[in-house]
Structure formats: structure tokens, C-alpha cells
Motif scaffolding. Sequence first.
Motif, PDB file in Angstrom:
ATOM      1  N   GLU A   9       5.985  -7.526  -2.626  1.00 20.75           N
ATOM      2  CA  GLU A   9       5.221  -6.723  -3.575  1.00 20.75           C
ATOM      3  C   GLU A   9       4.244  -7.560  -4.390  1.00 20.75           C
ATOM      4  O   GLU A   9       3.281  -7.030  -4.944  1.00 20.75           O
ATOM      5  CB  GLU A   9       6.162  -5.960  -4.504  1.00 20.75           C
ATOM      6  CG  GLU A   9       6.831  -4.768  -3.837  1.00 20.75           C
ATOM      7  CD  GLU A   9       7.682  -3.960  -4.791  1.00 20.75           C
ATOM      8  OE1 GLU A   9       7.776  -2.737  -4.598  1.00 20.75           O
ATOM      9  OE2 GLU A   9       8.269  -4.564  -5.723  1.00 20.75           O
ATOM     10  N   ARG A  10       4.465  -8.869  -4.477  1.00 25.48           N
ATOM     11  CA  ARG A  10       3.566  -9.734  -5.236  1.00 25.48           C
ATOM     12  C   ARG A  10       2.425 -10.280  -4.379  1.00 25.48           C
ATOM     13  O   ARG A  10       1.553 -10.973  -4.883  1.00 25.48           O
ATOM     14  CB  ARG A  10       4.347 -10.906  -5.836  1.00 25.48           C
ATOM     15  CG  ARG A  10       5.459 -10.498  -6.793  1.00 25.48           C
ATOM     16  CD  ARG A  10       6.026 -11.721  -7.505  1.00 25.48           C
ATOM     17  NE  ARG A  10       7.177 -11.391  -8.302  1.00 25.48           N
ATOM     18  CZ  ARG A  10       8.435 -11.620  -7.943  1.00 25.48           C
ATOM     19  NH1 ARG A  10       8.685 -12.183  -6.782  1.00 25.48           N
ATOM     20  NH2 ARG A  10       9.447 -11.298  -8.731  1.00 25.48           N
ATOM     21  N   MET A  11       2.436  -9.971  -3.085  1.00 20.09           N
ATOM     22  CA  MET A  11       1.447 -10.510  -2.153  1.00 20.09           C
ATOM     23  C   MET A  11       0.406  -9.454  -1.801  1.00 20.09           C
ATOM     24  O   MET A  11       0.744  -8.309  -1.511  1.00 20.09           O
ATOM     25  CB  MET A  11       2.151 -11.000  -0.878  1.00 20.09           C
ATOM     26  CG  MET A  11       3.186 -12.089  -1.132  1.00 20.09           C
ATOM     27  SD  MET A  11       4.254 -12.434   0.292  1.00 20.09           S
ATOM     28  CE  MET A  11       3.062 -13.171   1.416  1.00 20.09           C
ATOM     29  N   HIS A  12      -0.888  -9.842  -1.851  1.00 16.87           N
ATOM     30  CA  HIS A  12      -2.002  -8.960  -1.467  1.00 16.87           C
ATOM     31  C   HIS A  12      -1.946  -7.623  -2.221  1.00 16.87           C
ATOM     32  O   HIS A  12      -2.170  -6.557  -1.644  1.00 16.87           O
ATOM     33  CB  HIS A  12      -1.988  -8.713   0.047  1.00 16.87           C
ATOM     34  CG  HIS A  12      -2.033  -9.958   0.864  1.00 16.87           C
ATOM     35  ND1 HIS A  12      -3.177 -10.707   1.025  1.00 16.87           N
ATOM     36  CD2 HIS A  12      -1.058 -10.598   1.569  1.00 16.87           C
ATOM     37  CE1 HIS A  12      -2.914 -11.751   1.805  1.00 16.87           C
ATOM     38  NE2 HIS A  12      -1.643 -11.713   2.125  1.00 16.87           N
ATOM     39  N   THR A  13      -1.643  -7.678  -3.497  1.00 12.87           N
ATOM     40  CA  THR A  13      -1.426  -6.442  -4.263  1.00 12.87           C
ATOM     41  C   THR A  13      -2.683  -5.574  -4.342  1.00 12.87           C
ATOM     42  O   THR A  13      -2.593  -4.343  -4.223  1.00 12.87           O
ATOM     43  CB  THR A  13      -0.931  -6.762  -5.686  1.00 12.87           C
ATOM     44  OG1 THR A  13      -1.843  -7.689  -6.301  1.00 12.87           O
ATOM     45  CG2 THR A  13       0.454  -7.377  -5.648  1.00 12.87           C
ATOM     46  N   ARG A  14      -3.836  -6.172  -4.537  1.00 13.94           N
ATOM     47  CA  ARG A  14      -5.059  -5.372  -4.645  1.00 13.94           C
ATOM     48  C   ARG A  14      -5.363  -4.661  -3.330  1.00 13.94           C
ATOM     49  O   ARG A  14      -5.759  -3.485  -3.312  1.00 13.94           O
ATOM     50  CB  ARG A  14      -6.238  -6.258  -5.050  1.00 13.94           C
ATOM     51  CG  ARG A  14      -6.126  -6.795  -6.469  1.00 13.94           C
ATOM     52  CD  ARG A  14      -7.301  -7.685  -6.813  1.00 13.94           C
ATOM     53  NE  ARG A  14      -7.171  -8.224  -8.157  1.00 13.94           N
ATOM     54  CZ  ARG A  14      -8.013  -9.106  -8.689  1.00 13.94           C
ATOM     55  NH1 ARG A  14      -9.058  -9.528  -7.976  1.00 13.94           N
ATOM     56  NH2 ARG A  14      -7.825  -9.563  -9.913  1.00 13.94           N
ATOM     57  N   GLU A  15      -5.194  -5.384  -2.224  1.00 15.53           N
ATOM     58  CA  GLU A  15      -5.446  -4.778  -0.919  1.00 15.53           C
ATOM     59  C   GLU A  15      -4.479  -3.622  -0.658  1.00 15.53           C
ATOM     60  O   GLU A  15      -4.879  -2.563  -0.159  1.00 15.53           O
ATOM     61  CB  GLU A  15      -5.306  -5.834   0.192  1.00 15.53           C
ATOM     62  CG  GLU A  15      -6.400  -6.886   0.210  1.00 15.53           C
ATOM     63  CD  GLU A  15      -6.115  -8.062  -0.714  1.00 15.53           C
ATOM     64  OE1 GLU A  15      -5.151  -7.973  -1.514  1.00 15.53           O
ATOM     65  OE2 GLU A  15      -6.864  -9.059  -0.637  1.00 15.53           O
ATOM     66  N   LYS A  16      -3.217  -3.817  -1.014  1.00 15.16           N
ATOM     67  CA  LYS A  16      -2.221  -2.765  -0.802  1.00 15.16           C
ATOM     68  C   LYS A  16      -2.521  -1.528  -1.636  1.00 15.16           C
ATOM     69  O   LYS A  16      -2.317  -0.398  -1.176  1.00 15.16           O
ATOM     70  CB  LYS A  16      -0.826  -3.301  -1.113  1.00 15.16           C
ATOM     71  CG  LYS A  16      -0.321  -4.301  -0.086  1.00 15.16           C
ATOM     72  CD  LYS A  16       0.987  -4.939  -0.507  1.00 15.16           C
ATOM     73  CE  LYS A  16       1.442  -5.964   0.514  1.00 15.16           C
ATOM     74  NZ  LYS A  16       2.653  -6.688   0.096  1.00 15.16           N
ATOM     75  N   GLU A  17      -3.015  -1.732  -2.837  1.00 11.86           N
ATOM     76  CA  GLU A  17      -3.357  -0.586  -3.692  1.00 11.86           C
ATOM     77  C   GLU A  17      -4.509   0.210  -3.090  1.00 11.86           C
ATOM     78  O   GLU A  17      -4.498   1.450  -3.107  1.00 11.86           O
ATOM     79  CB  GLU A  17      -3.709  -1.074  -5.095  1.00 11.86           C
ATOM     80  CG  GLU A  17      -2.494  -1.554  -5.886  1.00 11.86           C
ATOM     81  CD  GLU A  17      -2.879  -2.266  -7.167  1.00 11.86           C
ATOM     82  OE1 GLU A  17      -4.109  -2.360  -7.444  1.00 11.86           O
ATOM     83  OE2 GLU A  17      -1.978  -2.721  -7.888  1.00 11.86           O
ATOM     84  N   ARG A  18      -5.506  -0.482  -2.540  1.00 16.37           N
ATOM     85  CA  ARG A  18      -6.635   0.217  -1.914  1.00 16.37           C
ATOM     86  C   ARG A  18      -6.175   0.957  -0.657  1.00 16.37           C
ATOM     87  O   ARG A  18      -6.596   2.100  -0.407  1.00 16.37           O
ATOM     88  CB  ARG A  18      -7.749  -0.772  -1.559  1.00 16.37           C
ATOM     89  CG  ARG A  18      -8.384  -1.465  -2.759  1.00 16.37           C
ATOM     90  CD  ARG A  18      -9.775  -1.979  -2.444  1.00 16.37           C
ATOM     91  NE  ARG A  18      -9.821  -2.883  -1.309  1.00 16.37           N
ATOM     92  CZ  ARG A  18      -9.671  -4.196  -1.392  1.00 16.37           C
ATOM     93  NH1 ARG A  18      -9.444  -4.770  -2.568  1.00 16.37           N
ATOM     94  NH2 ARG A  18      -9.754  -4.957  -0.309  1.00 16.37           N
ATOM     95  N   ILE A  19      -5.322   0.316   0.116  1.00 14.69           N
ATOM     96  CA  ILE A  19      -4.786   0.954   1.324  1.00 14.69           C
ATOM     97  C   ILE A  19      -3.980   2.191   0.948  1.00 14.69           C
ATOM     98  O   ILE A  19      -4.088   3.247   1.592  1.00 14.69           O
ATOM     99  CB  ILE A  19      -3.926  -0.054   2.116  1.00 14.69           C
ATOM    100  CG1 ILE A  19      -4.813  -1.152   2.718  1.00 14.69           C
ATOM    101  CG2 ILE A  19      -3.126   0.646   3.209  1.00 14.69           C
ATOM    102  CD1 ILE A  19      -4.043  -2.347   3.248  1.00 14.69           C
TER     103      ILE A  19
END
Length: 252
Positions: free
Chosen positions: A72-82
Motif C-alpha cells: 500500500e505504500r508503493m506507487h500510491t499515486r498511480e494506484k489512486e489514478r487507476i
Amino acid sequence: MLSEERRSTILEILAQHHRILVAEMSRRLGTSHVTIRKDLEVLERRGLLHRVHGGAIAANPSVLDLALTEKERMHTREKERIARAAAKLSGEGDVIILDSGSTTMAIARLLKVRKGITIITNAINIASELAASDNEIILTGGTLREKSFSLVGPLSEGSIARLTADKLFLGVDGISFECGYTTPNLLEADINRLMLRAATQVIVTADSSKFGRKSLGVIAGLSAGHKIITDDHIAAGDLQRLRDLGIEVITV
């Protein structure tokens, strides 16, 4: 930066490059060589990397099974956009499956303000997140995997086998043109395959770091996914190869 945040950043960089140097991490994270070495010692004790002279290498990038709290701490911005793009694909009256994972958890947070959706999941954290929403939540039975908060095994598989859904949002740990969609845990792979069979449409949600990686458990070949939602850092060559296979790719 807190120690666990720093260690998650180290793992994120290691997942991308498969090796790291103490001196480079010290400059990048703005901390001492001693602190970085201590972080590497902690991560080695967890079985997540091997220390070598001057740095570290991944313990085994093909089978790395990180805890959900670390993912959950990795690539958080990308995951939010996805997650935002995925949530737009679901509306009132839909029956959807959310498998366990950090990206699908981000989707769940957005869906809890919706209403009239039936959500099937094998993840107890996702079910808990959605419990107070105006949606019908179906949680499978099964044996709890502490790392992923997921329910797996015969009870979970039996539940999924008796259900159908309009859409599956599937999070994966690796996307390989040779191996397909993969995950480190074999029981997770088993339940994911049944989810694929239950859903009319399969939507894979994965940030671009997952491309070119593979894990122990093969879920299915790439053609099993109808759509892939990923971030705009995906390599142009990978994007074209996916489209050549007839897979719709949504970049965010």
C-alpha cells in the motif's frame, strides 16, 4: 520519513531495478549510510532481500510476496489514478468481484460512496471498508492469509464457483508476455482463476512496475484480460504488444 516508509521506498526501488546501493539510497533518501544498512538488515531478516557488498539484491524477484501493508505504500499515486478509472466502469445494478490487493482496496474506498452495487470479495479488509455502504457485500469463506487479508482455500473457491459477476477487477503482481498474469502465492492464483471464470468481463488493474515481472503462481495468459488499467509510464512497446493481442489498455 518514518523508518517503515523508508523501507517501503527501498523495496519499491529494489522491485524496479533488482539491486540497490547503500550510497545511492543514502543520497536519495537523505539519510546516513548507517541508517540504510540497518534498514537492509531489517528487510533481510524479513526475507525480502539479500545484502551484498555495498548494497542489496532482491531475495527472489520471481516469488517476492510482500505484505499488503507494504504494498500500500508503493506507487500510491498511480494506484489512486487507476482506482478512479476503475470505479468509473461500475454503476448501479452491477455485480462485481474485487480480489485482494492494494489497488483493489483503493477501488473499494471509492465504491463505498456508491449505491446499488453487489460486490463479491475474498478480502476481509475490503469487506470491512464497504460494510457501511449502500451496497450488497458478499464475503467468501476460507482460510485467512495474514499477508494479504485474503480468504483462500476450498471454502473460498467453493463460494466463487457458485457465483457469477458482470466484472472482475483483478490486481496482479506480475504481467509477463511469456507467463501471463502471476501472483506469488499459489492459493491466491487458484482463487483468481475461479474469479476469471465467474466474470463476464475481466479488468486487470496494475501499475506499470508490474510489467516484465513474474511470480510463482500463474493465474492465466494475457488474453484472459479484456481490459488493463495502468499508469502512463508503461513502455510504448508493451502498450503496443497488448493492443496487438486485442486487449484494451486504459492509461491514467
